[in-house]
Every structure is written in C-alpha cells, then in structure tokens.
Enzyme design. Structure first.
Site, PDB file in Angstrom:
ATOM      1  N   CYS A   1       7.663   7.882  -1.597  1.00 46.64           N
ATOM      2  CA  CYS A   1       8.496   7.486  -0.460  1.00 46.64           C
ATOM      3  C   CYS A   1       9.757   6.766  -0.940  1.00 46.64           C
ATOM      4  O   CYS A   1      10.849   6.996  -0.432  1.00 46.64           O
ATOM      5  CB  CYS A   1       7.684   6.595   0.479  1.00 46.64           C
ATOM      6  SG  CYS A   1       8.492   6.229   2.053  1.00 46.64           S
TER       7      CYS A   1
ATOM      8  N   CYS B   1       2.051   1.885   5.811  1.00 45.57           N
ATOM      9  CA  CYS B   1       2.557   2.036   7.174  1.00 45.57           C
ATOM     10  C   CYS B   1       1.729   3.052   7.950  1.00 45.57           C
ATOM     11  O   CYS B   1       1.507   2.893   9.156  1.00 45.57           O
ATOM     12  CB  CYS B   1       4.024   2.447   7.141  1.00 45.57           C
ATOM     13  SG  CYS B   1       4.366   3.952   6.183  1.00 45.57           S
TER      14      CYS B   1
END
Length: 366
Positions: free
Chosen positions: A100, A199
């Site tokens: 990410c 997340c």
C-alpha cells in the site's frame, strides 16, 4: 530557519490521527507552506476514511491550510484488496502495508503533489528517518530513534525518487513527545487512540470477516508433517503460519501452523521444534540504501514487523530481484507473503517478499 525552507511547499498526508496531524503542525512551525492531502482509500465504513477524513478537515481549518481529498479507491481495490484475496487463496499470508505504501500512498501522493499542487516535497507521520549517502550516491532509509515505534520495516519498498522527496519529522521523536506536541498546539486529536489493526480489519470487524466476503470457505484437512489427519478446517485462508491458538484441534503438546497447502487444501501443523527454517528465498527485492550487491553480504533481518532483527547471510540470485536468506540460526514462523527486511545497524539496506522455504515441512505441504 533556512531560506530554502521558507515558503517551500510540502504536501502532508493526513489520516486524521495524532501522528499525521502533529507532522503538519511541526512543518508549519518550521516555515513550510503546508498543504493537507487525504487519500480516500476504501468504500464503505472505516476509521481512516470516515472519522479520519473529518478530523483531517478540522485540522486544516484550524491551521488555515488547504485540504485536498484524493479519491484512489479504485487503486486501493486493485492493488490491495485483490492482492490480499489472491494471496490468501494461494496459501500465503500477504503483507498489505508495504504494498500500500509503495503503490497506493507515497507514489500517487508525490505525483499529485508535483502535478496538481506545485509541491516538490511530501511528508507523513511515519516513524522513520532518511539521509543521503554521498559515497553511495543514494538516499538512505533509517530506523526511527524510537525503536518501539519504528515503522521503517513497512517502507522498504520505497524508491529513490520518493526517498529524496519525503519528510518524516516524527522519526526524531517518540510517541509520548508526539502527543505532547499535539497538546501544546491544542489539537483535538492529541489523545485519540491509536489504530491497532489494519484499515481493512477496522472496516470489516476482523480479517476473517473481510476474507469471507471475498473467499468462499472450503473445508479441508488439518494434517501433521507426516500427512496424518488430525482434524478439519473451514478454509485455509483462516490460518497463518506460526499460528498456535484457534487451530481447532487438541494434542498432547502445542501445535503450530507450519504450512498452508492450497493445492490439497490442507493446513499443516507441527510442534515448535519442527517449525523452524534454516533459510528462505525472497522475491521482488528492493535495494534501498545500497546498490544491489553481486556477492553475499551479512546483515540483520526482520521477517515480521515485531520480530527481532537476527543475523543472516544474504545471497543474491540470478535475475537481480531475488535473494536467498541463510539464517545464522533457524527461525520460527518464516511466512510466505510477509516481508523480510534487512538492516545494518540503523540503516535499512533492502527488503522483499518471502517466497518459499525448502525443507521437510514444505515438501510435506506439497
């Protein structure tokens, strides 16, 4: 304050947490022209994309700076969600954060800063540091001064372009100092709890709930290294190498997951003394602070974020983007899909994704 700092534009990635918020304030205090950038990552509910976005907007209003929200949900879906699902389906345990950081956060944010905001620098609230080594002609990635908060492990895949443009102000401080700064500046997030999970976990409640949304559970066998069936599982994506609790079988002594066999849909378990690995191969290698070596080097490696750095010999393999790690002492819980990151002291030399190990457990796993 140098003239170079005064009026220099820096785009600060704002998640709405205390770390990124304090980063923005510290840089503004240093004379930078700060621009707030929040990346909209996920569809649906999630702390980083709902409450966090509001907190980031409130901070920008307080500081009198512009706030830019960049919608990269499609990129996140492609590079992270698909990456995770494909990995778990194939029997690996992917590490989404390093992927990410490279593909979703730092690269796109730097491009946006340059092309849309006219800023040549970006900054985040990560606990890490950078330096420039004139002898190597390369930017270096260093551990944070606070080893307990050091996040350099997740940043090993950043390239030289990003490292030359990024600022990590919190790398010089510890978490307590960060909160003190936030209180001093009157930030409403000064005592906001830290995020403890990915997340995706926050958004879905658990990793298993997230994966079950995309992967249909398929029952199979739990076996030992000799292939003896010890029990049943409801899907190999519910397991990770090194796992002890929640395996779903009882035995005279503790058993650990040592391999995930996607072909046979098997979870392989063993006692801890049979779960160590003398070596592994690592793919998609990124050399950070030094040029790719042509001969073996000795360093210290972390095979998980919270694992200690242990002595290792790094052997370059043909092709340039693969190495073999030979541990000084066999290591427990070497997990395909996770990152192996090697250091020399505080300097991060490079890292990559653990690909495979070749020993009795892996051959038993298929």
């Amino acid at each position: 304050m140098s003239n170079a700092t005064l009026h220099s534009k820096v785009a600060v990635g704002l998640s709405g947490g205390v770390d990124s918020s304090t980063t923005a304030v510290l840089l503004k205090e240093q004379g930078f022209e700060v621009l707030g950038v929040t990346l909209w990552l996920m569809r649906g509910k999630g702390q980083c994309c709902s409450e966090g976005m509001v907190d980031a907007a409130q901070l920008c209003e307080k500081l009198g700076i512009t706030h830019h929200v960049v919608d990269i949900r499609d990129t996140f879906e492609s590079y992270i969600i698909d990456y995770l699902v494909d990995g778990y389906q194939s029997g690996t345990t992917p590490l989404p954060c390093s992927q990410c950081n490279k593909a979703v956060k730092f690269g796109p944010m730097l491009r946006y800063a340059r092309e849309e905001l006219g800023a040549d620098r970006i900054a985040t609230g990560h606990y890490a540091r950078t330096d420039y080594d004139p002898d190597q002609g390369r930017y270096q990635l260093l551990r944070a001064l606070d080893r307990n908060k050091d996040q350099s492990y997740f940043l090993y895949d950043l390239d030289q372009d990003v490292l030359g443009a990024v600022l990590f102000p919190l790398g010089e401080y510890d978490k307590a100092q960060t909160r003190e700064f936030a209180r001093k500046f009157g930030l409403h997030v000064a005592d906001k709890p830290e995020s403890q999970d990915l997340c995706l976990v926050e958004a879905h409640g658990s990793m298993q709930a997230f994966l079950d949304k995309y992967i249909t559970p398929k029952a199979g066998e739990i076996v030992d290294l000799d292939g003896k069936v010890l029990g049943q599982h409801e899907g190999i994506h519910h397991y990770t190498i090194g796992q002890r609790k929640g395996i779903g079988i009882s035995a005279p002594e503790p058993l650990y997951v040592v391999a995930l066999d996607a072909v046979r849909n098997r979870v392989v378990v063993a006692t801890r003394d049979r779960a160590t690995r003398p070596s592994c191969t690592v793919s998609r290698v990124n050399w950070v602070s030094i040029a790719p070596p042509r001969t073996p080097i000795h360093a210290e490696v972390q095979i998980r974020y919270r694992s200690p750095a242990v002595p290792v010999t790094i052997v370059p393999l043909e092709g340039g983007d693969q190495v073999k790690l030979v541990f000084d002492e066999p290591q427990f819980s070497v997990t395909p899909g996770q990152a192996a990151v090697w250091y020399r002291g505080e300097v991060l030399l490079g890292g990559g994704i653990i690909d495979r190990f070749e020993d009795a457990a892996s051959s038993s796993a298929g």
